[in-house]
Write a protein that holds these residues in place. Sequence first.
Motif, PDB file in Angstrom:
ATOM      1  N   ASP A 106      22.949  78.345  71.357  1.00  0.00           N
ATOM      2  CA  ASP A 106      22.202  77.168  70.415  1.00  0.00           C
ATOM      3  C   ASP A 106      20.839  77.028  71.288  1.00  0.00           C
ATOM      4  O   ASP A 106      20.278  76.383  71.229  1.00  0.00           O
ATOM      5  N   ARG A 107      21.009  77.497  72.222  1.00  0.00           N
ATOM      6  CA  ARG A 107      19.978  76.941  73.282  1.00  0.00           C
ATOM      7  C   ARG A 107      18.200  77.262  73.240  1.00  0.00           C
ATOM      8  O   ARG A 107      18.015  76.395  73.711  1.00  0.00           O
ATOM      9  N   TYR A 108      17.872  78.350  72.316  1.00  0.00           N
ATOM     10  CA  TYR A 108      16.279  78.330  71.416  1.00  0.00           C
ATOM     11  C   TYR A 108      16.063  78.611  70.471  1.00  0.00           C
ATOM     12  O   TYR A 108      17.285  79.414  69.747  1.00  0.00           O
ATOM     13  N   ASP A 109      15.549  77.759  70.103  1.00  0.00           N
ATOM     14  CA  ASP A 109      14.721  77.956  68.766  1.00  0.00           C
ATOM     15  C   ASP A 109      14.446  79.171  68.327  1.00  0.00           C
ATOM     16  O   ASP A 109      14.070  79.704  66.917  1.00  0.00           O
ATOM     17  N   HIS A 110      13.443  79.769  68.915  1.00  0.00           N
ATOM     18  CA  HIS A 110      12.643  81.050  68.888  1.00  0.00           C
ATOM     19  C   HIS A 110      12.160  81.814  69.644  1.00  0.00           C
ATOM     20  O   HIS A 110      13.215  81.420  70.602  1.00  0.00           O
ATOM     21  N   VAL A 111      12.418  83.454  68.752  1.00  0.00           N
ATOM     22  CA  VAL A 111      12.536  84.256  69.996  1.00  0.00           C
ATOM     23  C   VAL A 111      10.422  84.339  70.265  1.00  0.00           C
ATOM     24  O   VAL A 111       9.906  83.841  69.459  1.00  0.00           O
TER      25      VAL A 111
ATOM     26  N   ALA B 205      16.615  94.043  68.032  1.00  0.00           N
ATOM     27  CA  ALA B 205      16.815  94.214  66.324  1.00  0.00           C
ATOM     28  C   ALA B 205      17.946  93.548  66.134  1.00  0.00           C
ATOM     29  O   ALA B 205      18.417  94.092  64.489  1.00  0.00           O
ATOM     30  N   ASP B 206      17.629  92.213  66.148  1.00  0.00           N
ATOM     31  CA  ASP B 206      18.003  91.732  65.520  1.00  0.00           C
ATOM     32  C   ASP B 206      17.570  90.766  63.869  1.00  0.00           C
ATOM     33  O   ASP B 206      17.860  90.125  63.263  1.00  0.00           O
ATOM     34  N   GLY B 207      16.318  91.258  63.930  1.00  0.00           N
ATOM     35  CA  GLY B 207      15.244  90.877  63.112  1.00  0.00           C
ATOM     36  C   GLY B 207      14.595  89.945  62.861  1.00  0.00           C
ATOM     37  O   GLY B 207      13.668  89.600  61.860  1.00  0.00           O
ATOM     38  N   ARG B 208      15.466  88.535  64.061  1.00  0.00           N
ATOM     39  CA  ARG B 208      14.204  87.423  64.251  1.00  0.00           C
ATOM     40  C   ARG B 208      12.656  87.376  64.522  1.00  0.00           C
ATOM     41  O   ARG B 208      11.631  88.738  65.175  1.00  0.00           O
ATOM     42  N   VAL B 209      12.419  86.141  63.730  1.00  0.00           N
ATOM     43  CA  VAL B 209      11.208  86.690  63.727  1.00  0.00           C
ATOM     44  C   VAL B 209      10.417  86.247  65.138  1.00  0.00           C
ATOM     45  O   VAL B 209      10.170  84.808  64.651  1.00  0.00           O
ATOM     46  N   PRO B 210       9.580  86.751  65.485  1.00  0.00           N
ATOM     47  CA  PRO B 210       8.556  86.123  66.503  1.00  0.00           C
ATOM     48  C   PRO B 210       7.700  84.968  66.851  1.00  0.00           C
ATOM     49  O   PRO B 210       7.690  84.567  65.592  1.00  0.00           O
ATOM     50  N   VAL B 211       8.070  83.968  67.473  1.00  0.00           N
ATOM     51  CA  VAL B 211       7.472  82.525  66.976  1.00  0.00           C
ATOM     52  C   VAL B 211       5.663  82.830  66.566  1.00  0.00           C
ATOM     53  O   VAL B 211       4.879  82.246  66.438  1.00  0.00           O
ATOM     54  N   TRP B 212       5.288  84.209  67.694  1.00  0.00           N
ATOM     55  CA  TRP B 212       3.929  83.825  67.211  1.00  0.00           C
ATOM     56  C   TRP B 212       3.390  83.946  66.108  1.00  0.00           C
ATOM     57  O   TRP B 212       2.636  84.110  65.600  1.00  0.00           O
ATOM     58  N   LYS B 213       4.681  85.108  65.510  1.00  0.00           N
ATOM     59  CA  LYS B 213       4.030  85.811  64.458  1.00  0.00           C
ATOM     60  C   LYS B 213       4.399  84.218  63.089  1.00  0.00           C
ATOM     61  O   LYS B 213       3.260  84.650  62.036  1.00  0.00           O
ATOM     62  N   LEU B 214       4.928  83.256  63.562  1.00  0.00           N
ATOM     63  CA  LEU B 214       5.440  82.389  62.635  1.00  0.00           C
ATOM     64  C   LEU B 214       4.046  81.175  62.462  1.00  0.00           C
ATOM     65  O   LEU B 214       3.726  81.080  61.892  1.00  0.00           O
ATOM     66  N   ARG B 215       3.563  81.141  64.101  1.00  0.00           N
ATOM     67  CA  ARG B 215       2.237  80.509  63.911  1.00  0.00           C
ATOM     68  C   ARG B 215       1.260  81.521  63.210  1.00  0.00           C
ATOM     69  O   ARG B 215       0.299  80.555  63.172  1.00  0.00           O
ATOM     70  N   HIS B 216       0.973  82.719  63.795  1.00  0.00           N
ATOM     71  CA  HIS B 216      -0.693  83.582  63.012  1.00  0.00           C
ATOM     72  C   HIS B 216      -0.040  84.184  61.708  1.00  0.00           C
ATOM     73  O   HIS B 216      -1.041  84.472  61.635  1.00  0.00           O
ATOM     74  N   GLY B 217       1.058  84.286  61.214  1.00  0.00           N
ATOM     75  CA  GLY B 217       1.238  85.186  60.163  1.00  0.00           C
ATOM     76  C   GLY B 217       1.734  86.676  60.790  1.00  0.00           C
ATOM     77  O   GLY B 217       1.248  87.507  61.081  1.00  0.00           O
TER      78      GLY B 217
END
Length: 143
Positions: A121-126, A131-143
């Motif tokens: 639970d330590r980090y909300d963003h990557v 391979a886990d498919g989580r969206v990187p924080v830069w992509k969340l910010r800039h699309g």
Amino acid sequence: MGETLLRFRDDEVHDEPAITLDSFVAGQSNATAVRIEAGDDARALIPHLGQLALIEVSFPAFRDGRGYSAARVLREAGYTGELRAAGDVLVDQIPLMRRCGFDSFAPHAPVDEAVLQASLDRYDHVYQAAADGRVPVWKLRHG
């Protein structure tokens, strides 16, 4: 097995013993569980991923990171079965191993559940794709 089994899957535990990669490619192709040792080339399994329910990746020492690469190779090749990290797996490595595609763990040493949950639970963003498919924080910010 002697180890604690931690699973992040909803399906049944696969109880067939894993055979070595060498045995599998040498003709025991009806097996549904394979163990990859450090130094084995996980790509040898790519033509057989559909028949494998469990791939166990050995971590002989916590500082040996070759298993991370094996996991990512297998997940990127489309493997959807259970991918287990076994051996010298430390609680602080599990979140990173999950990012690489591992969904079960057989550590030699017991894992404190509270410490594991805090670690997960330590980090909300990557910061990078994995391979886990989580969206990187830069992509969340800039699309």
